[in-house]
Design an enzyme around this catalytic site. Structure first.
Site, mmCIF file in Angstrom:
data_model
loop_
_atom_site.group_PDB
_atom_site.id
_atom_site.type_symbol
_atom_site.label_atom_id
_atom_site.label_comp_id
_atom_site.label_asym_id
_atom_site.label_seq_id
_atom_site.Cartn_x
_atom_site.Cartn_y
_atom_site.Cartn_z
ATOM 1 C CD GLN A 310 -1.405 -2.257 2.182
ATOM 2 O OE1 GLN A 310 -0.231 -2.639 2.131
ATOM 3 N NE2 GLN A 310 -2.287 -2.794 3.008
ATOM 4 C CD GLN A 332 -1.450 -3.438 -2.160
ATOM 5 O OE1 GLN A 332 -0.426 -4.037 -2.428
ATOM 6 N NE2 GLN A 332 -2.231 -3.797 -1.159
ATOM 7 C CG ASP A 333 -4.203 0.440 -1.199
ATOM 8 O OD1 ASP A 333 -4.813 -0.339 -1.954
ATOM 9 O OD2 ASP A 333 -4.140 0.269 0.029
ATOM 10 C CG ASP A 354 -7.444 -3.615 -3.440
ATOM 11 O OD1 ASP A 354 -8.059 -4.303 -4.266
ATOM 12 O OD2 ASP A 354 -6.993 -4.086 -2.372
ATOM 13 N NE ARG A 421 -8.556 -6.966 -3.446
ATOM 14 C CZ ARG A 421 -7.587 -7.530 -2.740
ATOM 15 N NH1 ARG A 421 -7.667 -8.822 -2.433
ATOM 16 N NH2 ARG A 421 -6.547 -6.830 -2.333
#
Length: 515
Positions: A310, A332-333, A354, A421
């Site tokens: 993240q 990520q993130d 994500d 998700r």
């Protein structure tokens, strides 16, 4: 880190007495039984000497009392959290604890804002701010898990504030509100802001200029932000000249506008990450806390890389915030649409896992979403974080394009890319009239963990186009639906989902109010 802060400014003293109506124990049981969490409701009301015993006459009385109670318990929890600072055994515990101190402060401010009679907030405002208050407490806990230190300090922070906030959300439950659009922007964009955004050169309206070469008043974005007025009803414009600004920026003041020279020209970059020992919340290169924020023609970047997990480029917890012609680059993130009402127009978002996530009520329009090449061969575009069925939050992606970034294109067939998700129990995301390229896996959506949230999530697709848009092979979860009626899809437009017609017009950012 923040234990020296004084608690008093967080609390508006008149609030606790201004709404107090007294009640009997029978009243308490009757009203508390109508909430999702009756036990803490009954316990704290019946064991609270602040109140006398007389009837609660109507639901609005009980709602105000419940708000007061949540505020009171949040204040107590903040004091308790501050006292735990000395118990932190290592930098990771200290980092998660410091987030919690800040997040409890922000929760108390949201509750003060909701209770203050001078705010004149609508029912939708109230539901938005209560949704944020609850999100803050969930984020506090998440930080300990991010850094793998949940076993020692976190149990000391156990309290009932989240349950009490959930009760207030249920009592205030609000349906979608109709609102209007003007010049392509939701109505909450004020006329002056709209004029700024539509100006041929917004920088000409700047209050101050930031330039790396010394030709402006400041050489760093942080210096300009820190010198801005702490509270202002008017717009404060900071023009950031082209250049790469390697710094971590936190924007706390309201009504700030950052305007650059364009995507790829004005770049604010950082490299904080969970892999590097920072919580997801605090990894943001740019974090916006103050309400009414606007960004235009800027790239926000996090260069930590996929291996560091993240790593947020931008986090917005700014209510009624607007991002116009901006780029968000990470893995990520990447983009943390943290809380409150947000609008993105003509933006570019890059990432892997994500990479659009959070618990805001947010609409993306006319934007490009680029999936990158992930190390584990799986991409998930969204991870929406709604934890309570009464939170008015979700991600709405409208009239956008979802394609492969240049690094993914050559290996696209060996990577599985999904629309999203379910990060939390009531995760809610819709893709409407959006072009989905062939990179999208036929199933469309991916499980988070087994059957978690598959019945309680809301994932919808409406009139999407492109080779990845066929719904014939999509998941058969109870919470997934192909939206077939305009009336259902309209709930997720700028007009209805973020009441955009009441605030966007003033920003001058173009927006599409309906489908």
């Amino acid at each position: 880190m923040k234990s020296s802060r004084v608690l008093l400014p967080l609390f508006i003293p008149f609030l606790l007495s201004s709404f107090v109506s007294s009640y009997s124990s029978n009243d308490v049981q009757l009203w508390c039984n109508q909430t999702p969490n009756p036990q803490p409701c009954q316990y704290f009301f019946t064991n609270n000497p602040t109140y006398q015993y007389q009837p609660i006459k109507q639901k609005s009385d009980f709602f105000k009392l419940s708000l007061q109670l949540a505020q009171q318990r949040a204040l107590n929890a903040h004091v308790s959290t501050l006292s735990l600072g000395s118990k932190c055994r290592n930098p990771r515990e200290k980092a998660a604890w410091a987030d919690c101190v800040q997040l409890y402060e922000q929760t108390i401010r949201k509750l003060n804002q909701t209770l203050d009679p001078n705010t004149k907030c609508s029912q939708l405002d109230t539901q938005t701010w209560l949704s944020t208050a609850l999100t803050n407490l969930e984020t506090c806990k998440a930080g300990f898990y991010d850094l793998g230190v949940q076993d020692y300090l976190l149990p000391f922070m156990s309290n009932n504030v989240s349950q009490l906030l959930s009760n207030t959300l249920a009592l205030n439950k609000v349906q979608y509100e109709e609102s209007n659009y003007k010049d392509g922007f939701p109505a909450w964009v004020k006329p002056g802001d709209r004029k700024l955004l539509q100006a041929s050169s917004p920088a000409s309206n700047a209050n101050v200029v930031v330039a790396k070469d010394g030709s402006g008043k400041y050489t760093t974005v942080s210096a300009a932000i820190n010198a801005a007025p702490k509270s202002s009803s008017g717009r404060y414009v900071i023009y950031v000249k082209g250049g790469v600004y390697n710094e971590q920026v936190e924007i706390k003041a309201n009504n700030i506008m950052l305007v650059g020279d364009g995507i790829g020209k004005t770049i604010i970059t950082g490299s904080k990450s969970v892999g590097g020992g920072t919580t997801t919340f605090s990894s943001a290169t740019v974090a916006v806390v103050g309400d009414g924020f606007i960004a235009q023609d800027i790239t926000f970047r996090n260069t930590a890389g996929a291996a560091n997990h993240q790593a947020v480029a931008l986090r917005s917890g700014s209510d009624l915030s607007v991002f116009y012609r901006c780029s968000f680059e990470g893995y990520q993130d990447t983009l943390y649409v943290y809380s409150d009402r947000q609008f993105y127009r003509e933006c570019d978002i890059y990432g892997t896992v994500d990479f659009i996530f959070g618990n805001a009520a947010v609409v993306f329009q006319n934007s490009n979403i680029f999936a990158r090449n992930p190390p584990n061969k799986v991409n998930t575009i969204t991870a929406q974080g709604r934890t309570d069925p009464n939170q008015n939050t979700g991600i709405s992606i409208h009239n956008c394009r979802v394609t492969a970034a240049s690094d993914l294109t050559p290996v696209q067939n060996s990577v599985k890319t999904y629309l999203g998700r379910p990060w939390k129990q009531y995760s809610r995301t819709v893709f409407m009239k959006t072009y989905l390229d062939g990179l999208i896996n036929p199933a469309g959506w991916l499980e988070w963990s087994g059957d978690f949230a598959l019945d309680t999530l809301y994932y919808g697709e409406y009139m999407n186009t492109g080779p990845g848009s066929s719904t014939s092979g999509r998941v058969n979860w109870k919470g997934y639906r192909v939206i077939t009626t305009a009336s259902e899809a309209l709930k997720f437009t700028v007009t209805n989902f973020i009441a955009g017609n009441t605030w966007l017009p003033s920003t001058k950012v173009p927006f599409t109010s309906s489908l």
